[in-house]
Design an enzyme around this catalytic site. Sequence first.
Site, PDB file in Angstrom:
ATOM      1  N   GLU A  65      45.853  54.207  88.379  1.00 32.20           N
ATOM      2  CA  GLU A  65      44.990  55.387  88.217  1.00 32.20           C
ATOM      3  C   GLU A  65      45.236  56.105  86.893  1.00 32.20           C
ATOM      4  O   GLU A  65      45.822  57.189  86.847  1.00 32.20           O
ATOM      5  CB  GLU A  65      45.210  56.350  89.381  1.00 32.20           C
ATOM      6  CG  GLU A  65      44.678  55.812  90.684  1.00 32.20           C
ATOM      7  CD  GLU A  65      44.853  56.785  91.847  1.00 32.20           C
ATOM      8  OE1 GLU A  65      45.646  57.724  91.716  1.00 32.20           O
ATOM      9  OE2 GLU A  65      44.195  56.600  92.877  1.00 32.20           O
ATOM     10  N   GLU A  96      42.679  50.285  96.196  1.00 31.57           N
ATOM     11  CA  GLU A  96      43.274  51.155  97.228  1.00 31.57           C
ATOM     12  C   GLU A  96      42.162  51.688  98.111  1.00 31.57           C
ATOM     13  O   GLU A  96      41.146  52.180  97.611  1.00 31.57           O
ATOM     14  CB  GLU A  96      43.957  52.383  96.612  1.00 31.57           C
ATOM     15  CG  GLU A  96      45.252  52.125  95.920  1.00 31.57           C
ATOM     16  CD  GLU A  96      45.871  53.408  95.373  1.00 31.57           C
ATOM     17  OE1 GLU A  96      45.629  54.498  95.941  1.00 31.57           O
ATOM     18  OE2 GLU A  96      46.586  53.307  94.369  1.00 31.57           O
TER      19      GLU A  96
HETATM   20  C1  BG6 Z   1      46.306  57.254  94.990  1.00 26.03           C
HETATM   21  C2  BG6 Z   1      47.653  56.800  94.508  1.00 26.03           C
HETATM   22  O1  BG6 Z   1      45.918  58.342  94.233  1.00 26.03           O
HETATM   23  O2  BG6 Z   1      46.185  57.756  96.273  1.00 26.03           O
HETATM   24  C3  BG6 Z   1      48.634  56.433  95.611  1.00 26.03           C
HETATM   25  O3  BG6 Z   1      47.536  55.735  93.604  1.00 26.03           O
HETATM   26  C4  BG6 Z   1      48.500  57.398  96.756  1.00 26.03           C
HETATM   27  O4  BG6 Z   1      49.918  56.384  95.078  1.00 26.03           O
HETATM   28  C5  BG6 Z   1      47.077  57.345  97.290  1.00 26.03           C
HETATM   29  O5  BG6 Z   1      49.424  57.166  97.780  1.00 26.03           O
HETATM   30  C6  BG6 Z   1      46.828  58.236  98.495  1.00 26.03           C
HETATM   31  O6  BG6 Z   1      47.199  59.538  98.204  1.00 26.03           O
HETATM   32  P1  BG6 Z   1      48.272  60.310  99.079  1.00 26.03           P
HETATM   33  O7  BG6 Z   1      48.513  61.569  98.329  1.00 26.03           O
HETATM   34  O8  BG6 Z   1      47.636  60.526 100.390  1.00 26.03           O
HETATM   35  O9  BG6 Z   1      49.460  59.433  99.159  1.00 26.03           O
END
Ligand code: BG6
Length: 481
Positions: free
Chosen positions: A183, A378
């Site tokens: 990201e 993701e």
């Molecule tokens: C993304 C990141 O922004 O979101 C991850 O690359 C992160 O590292 C994921 O875990 C989900 O966000 P969060 O804050 O719920 O863990």
Amino acid sequence: MRMLWGGASASSQYEGGFELFNKGMDTQDCRRYIKRTDNATTSTRLLTRADIERAKYPLDGDFFPGRKGSEGLLHIDEDIEYLSELGIDIYRISIAWSRIFPTGEEETPNEEALNMYGDILKKLKSKGIKIYLSLTHYALPLALVEKYGGWKNRKLIDLYLKYAKVIFERFGEYLDFVVPFNEINTGFFSPFNGLGLLRDENREGSGYDLNDIFAGLHNQFIASAKVIELGKKMLKASFGCMAACFCYYGYSCNPLDQLKTLQYEQINQWFFTDVLAAGEYPYYMKKYFRDNDIKVEFLPGDREILRNNTADFVGFSYYQSNVCAFEEMEKTAGNLVVSTKNPYLKANEWGWQIDPVGMRISMNKIYDRYKKPVMITENSFGYNDVLEEGNIINDDYRIQYLNDHFEQIKLAIDDGVECLAYLLWGIVDIVSAGSLEMTKRYGVVYVDADNLGNGTYKRYKKKSFKFYKEFIEKEKNVVKS
Ligand code: BG6
């Protein structure tokens, strides 16, 4: 090639083992757990010099979740068995830079850590799993923050390249996809995580100087392009870029809502992939830099480096969509950015608005803009799962979320989008990156631990495990038949 289905994690959220393999301290080891409130988010994400001192000399009761992760290194063999049983095609893993070069500046790399990562990659490959490597996922050797002020210093480019070269030399044969930065737009919203910049409490506003942020981002752009240049000479892998995707909607057909949406999308998302996938700073940044008194220093050759080393594919994380309104309206939280509430969508406990159709829209928009394959690096549903009697986790809500998103991915492919892979985030539960909570879970394998690191860290398959396994099986069969 058939689209791949897989899983993903990040070293600082998964590995634990702070004291193992001579690891150097990194930025994620410094983030202290603070119970969730509105202000806690700032304190756990945007660190000051005083926070770093406290991390080095903790007070009684301080807990740093990044140091424990979900004890991945202690359970690695078992976790790989779960990935293999699921039948995933691809796994996204990140390496902790400070394990390889504890301060970022050693003459020679840490052999112990290289052997440890080599073993993991070899085991994954022996299960027929392709590897997507994130060279960094937020974790930056702390020494580089203390000595150079993080990514705002151009010196980090060379140090990063030295690290990348070691990884390519040692692990090149295992790597299928490589992405230099997780990201890349994080630095703009979360300058500590993204760029290793410290917040100055005495400074007005956010505590950051926009010039430092854009210097840091420029250095990461150049580092990214140089890693691709180097990697293409050394490996057969495919190289990508990755950004958090926000899928902005204008609140209404008021042209002012639409204009604001366009501008938000440009500065928060497109800028980053325009540089890395299209190879140049986009026209709209000139005005933004002028309006905000920002000067980005380009050295001779920078423009050519960016132009000649663009990403082969565009990766993106997608959890929820966001809304922009010209006027102040009720807000809700989201991944990295705050959104206006969307009256048509429900949200999870953290306020992230659930929007499967937004996945299809985002895939189309990204593919349309760059005409390069996309990859969903993701996605999943953050929820505080309950371990019920008999070690059962009935996460029907996650099955619903995944199922709805998978349907939209297929529709996007039917629209004509070329999609390389889907990676389910935190496939074995990990610590949340934003709030540092263990109870914000995304995986299909449950890890028995709480927000303060208590628990057995035993693994249990959730109901969604069976769902994802059967889904992948079906996908493989459809292609065969
Ligand atoms: C993304 C990141 O922004 O979101 C991850 O690359 C992160 O590292 C994921 O875990 C989900 O966000 P969060 O804050 O719920 O863990």
